[in-house]
Design a protein around this motif. Sequence first.
Motif, short mmCIF file in Angstrom:
data_model
loop_
_atom_site.label_atom_id
_atom_site.label_comp_id
_atom_site.label_asym_id
_atom_site.label_seq_id
_atom_site.Cartn_x
_atom_site.Cartn_y
_atom_site.Cartn_z
N MET A 589 30.81 -31.19 9.84
CA MET A 589 30.66 -32.20 8.80
C MET A 589 29.27 -32.10 8.16
O MET A 589 29.13 -32.12 6.94
CB MET A 589 30.86 -33.60 9.38
N ILE A 590 28.25 -32.01 8.99
CA ILE A 590 26.87 -32.10 8.50
C ILE A 590 26.47 -30.86 7.71
O ILE A 590 25.89 -30.96 6.62
CB ILE A 590 25.92 -32.34 9.69
N HIS A 591 26.76 -29.68 8.24
CA HIS A 591 26.29 -28.46 7.57
C HIS A 591 27.01 -28.19 6.24
O HIS A 591 26.36 -27.83 5.25
CB HIS A 591 26.39 -27.26 8.51
N PRO A 592 28.32 -28.35 6.14
CA PRO A 592 28.94 -28.25 4.82
C PRO A 592 28.42 -29.30 3.84
O PRO A 592 28.26 -29.01 2.65
CB PRO A 592 30.44 -28.45 5.12
N MET A 593 28.14 -30.52 4.33
CA MET A 593 27.57 -31.53 3.44
C MET A 593 26.20 -31.08 2.95
O MET A 593 25.83 -31.33 1.80
CB MET A 593 27.47 -32.88 4.15
N ARG A 594 25.45 -30.42 3.82
CA ARG A 594 24.14 -29.91 3.39
C ARG A 594 24.31 -28.86 2.30
O ARG A 594 23.58 -28.85 1.30
CB ARG A 594 23.39 -29.30 4.57
N LEU A 595 25.29 -27.96 2.47
CA LEU A 595 25.53 -26.94 1.44
C LEU A 595 25.94 -27.58 0.11
O LEU A 595 25.57 -27.09 -0.96
CB LEU A 595 26.61 -25.97 1.91
N ILE A 596 26.70 -28.67 0.20
CA ILE A 596 27.12 -29.37 -1.03
C ILE A 596 25.94 -30.11 -1.65
O ILE A 596 25.66 -29.97 -2.85
CB ILE A 596 28.26 -30.37 -0.72
N PHE A 597 25.24 -30.91 -0.84
CA PHE A 597 24.20 -31.80 -1.36
C PHE A 597 22.94 -31.06 -1.77
O PHE A 597 22.21 -31.51 -2.65
CB PHE A 597 23.85 -32.87 -0.33
N VAL A 598 22.64 -29.94 -1.10
CA VAL A 598 21.40 -29.22 -1.39
C VAL A 598 21.67 -28.05 -2.34
O VAL A 598 21.27 -28.06 -3.51
CB VAL A 598 20.72 -28.73 -0.09
N GLU A 599 22.37 -27.02 -1.87
CA GLU A 599 22.57 -25.83 -2.69
C GLU A 599 23.40 -26.13 -3.94
O GLU A 599 23.02 -25.75 -5.05
CB GLU A 599 23.26 -24.73 -1.86
N PHE A 600 24.53 -26.81 -3.75
CA PHE A 600 25.44 -27.02 -4.89
C PHE A 600 24.85 -27.99 -5.91
O PHE A 600 24.75 -27.69 -7.09
CB PHE A 600 26.78 -27.53 -4.36
#
Length: 618
Positions: A589-600
């Motif tokens: 949950m946390i790491h995909p959210m990081r990819l969405i919220f930061v990189e994307f």
Amino acid sequence: MITKMKKMTFLVWHNAYSAFLEKLRTAGVLHVSRLGTADAENEALGQSLAAIRGIEQIIQQVNERCSAAGKLGVTRSGRTLNPDDVADMYNSLVQENQALVQNIAQCQKDITALEPWGDFDPSIIAKLAESGYNVGFYSTVGRNWDPEWVEKYNAVQIGSDSLKLYFITITKDGIVPDVNADLMTCPGTSLSEMRHNLQQLQNEYAEKEAELNQLCVDAAEPLDEYRKGLMKELEYNQVRYRTGKEADGHICMLRGWIPAEKAESAVEQLQGEGVYINMENPTPADDDIPILLNNNRFVKLFEPFTRLYMLPTYRELDLTLYIAPFFMLFFGLCFGDIGYGLLMLAALPVFRKLFHLIDKNFSDGIIICLGVSTIVCGMLTGGFFGFNIYNLDIPFISRLKGWFYMDQMKLLYTAFIIGGVHIVVSMILKAVNMTIQFGFRYAVSTIGWVLLLLGSAAAYLFPSLGFDSGFGTVAYKVLVGASLAMVFLAGNPDKPAYRSVKNLLLNIGAGLWDTYNMATGLLGDVLSYVRLFALGMSGGVLASVFDDLAIGVFSTDSVWKGLLTFLGLALIFLFGHAINIFMNFLSSMIHPMRLIFVEFFKNTSYTGGGEEYRPFER
């Protein structure tokens, strides 16, 4: 997508304002965005705020008790409670319990003080006093004890502990023992009676606690509804008393927003004598437009992710549509195990609680979508609770392996490719976003980078399109030239390069800086997606380790030994996979959210900060 809004202005004659607010409240469509000022000491607002603060304190305490009561198996009794009376009932029981706690503590203290003297009847002491004999209770350190006290004062040692020695003296009236000891008060109650009193107090406390727990379980829902009602009342008072006043207070002015599809019907419903309504489209100067997301059923499942970060502003793109497929893919790759995915679907209530640890708004639909994604991504490695199903010699499994299986290197390359695609999509959305908000010229530089990246990828993947190498084709060179021209000639859109040499140099400088940021940032962003590969592999390895530990304890030397070791196998398997699922779930949950919220979000230039649409309603 974001629902279109209409800006509404209402001018109402002051005598008709109360009736108008009732009609407005019944319609339940206006998001009030601009209010007048009110006296901070306004009695209605003060009372509403005080009532809300009080009930929220009670609700917080009640919810804490409900959680503990639920573990004790307390369920709703079905009785009907008046929310107005609950606070008094709760406070009364709490005060009674606090008094009982103090009494229990005092009783325990008295018992501790009396225990060294043993269980005796205090009436005997009273009878001796009537006969002319005084009994003194003393304590002292052991080294102060004087054997002469036995002869002089009829001293008798009663007991001792690690610190003190306890003794009594029996003397006639008028004789005061001269002893190096501390005189203690004669107990008025026997030890057994004190213990009986303590037991009664503890029983009474347990009964009050049970009554309090039952009250909290029964009152939790009514109190929450009552709080919502108070909030609506506060909202009404805010609108009522903080409305803008015009024409010496004779005209009340109210402004707000209504979804465009409801605006016409709302005007018809609110129109009346003494009411003037003006409806217009939003202007660039409006910065208080509320956000109402309007997505299809599938995309709506992922709206909690958008809210966890920030709602978009009115003129931005709603990125929920693009979050949905990528988050499903990211979660599946991180959690990727066929067995875990099937378990998500089978044990939906358990996983609902896990998802609610992140956000209470996650629905069963998103759990099902992520469970299916986990199953599909699990087929890439063949993991099934740590075992590899592709080791089975079954024709159907062999076909699945041919369709889905990827080794570690392929998975690593896939993670890089997904990262690249995700970033390019975000840059395309950035260009669209910039065009919508500011105009096409602000998106030219970003479009140049998108064309360069897509053209380079096509030239690498399809070299047969041109000469010996895709990078050597005339088409690719033209594409590179056009892309770099867009980057270096439109790097500063506020100062068009064609207007002056100075502007040209400023644009080239901005393009060089953008190139540096792109070269360094793009590599770091793509490398961030390696976590999709690493988390998936680590979860699979840990699952297989627990499987090996479980199998290692199994023995078939005898029936009883086999049963015991089978029980150990089951415990290790269940406990190990439970730990792995919980840890893997949080990571997935946390790491995909990081990819969405930061990189994307970073590469889309998403700003966010929109206020959610909240209509004034009953």
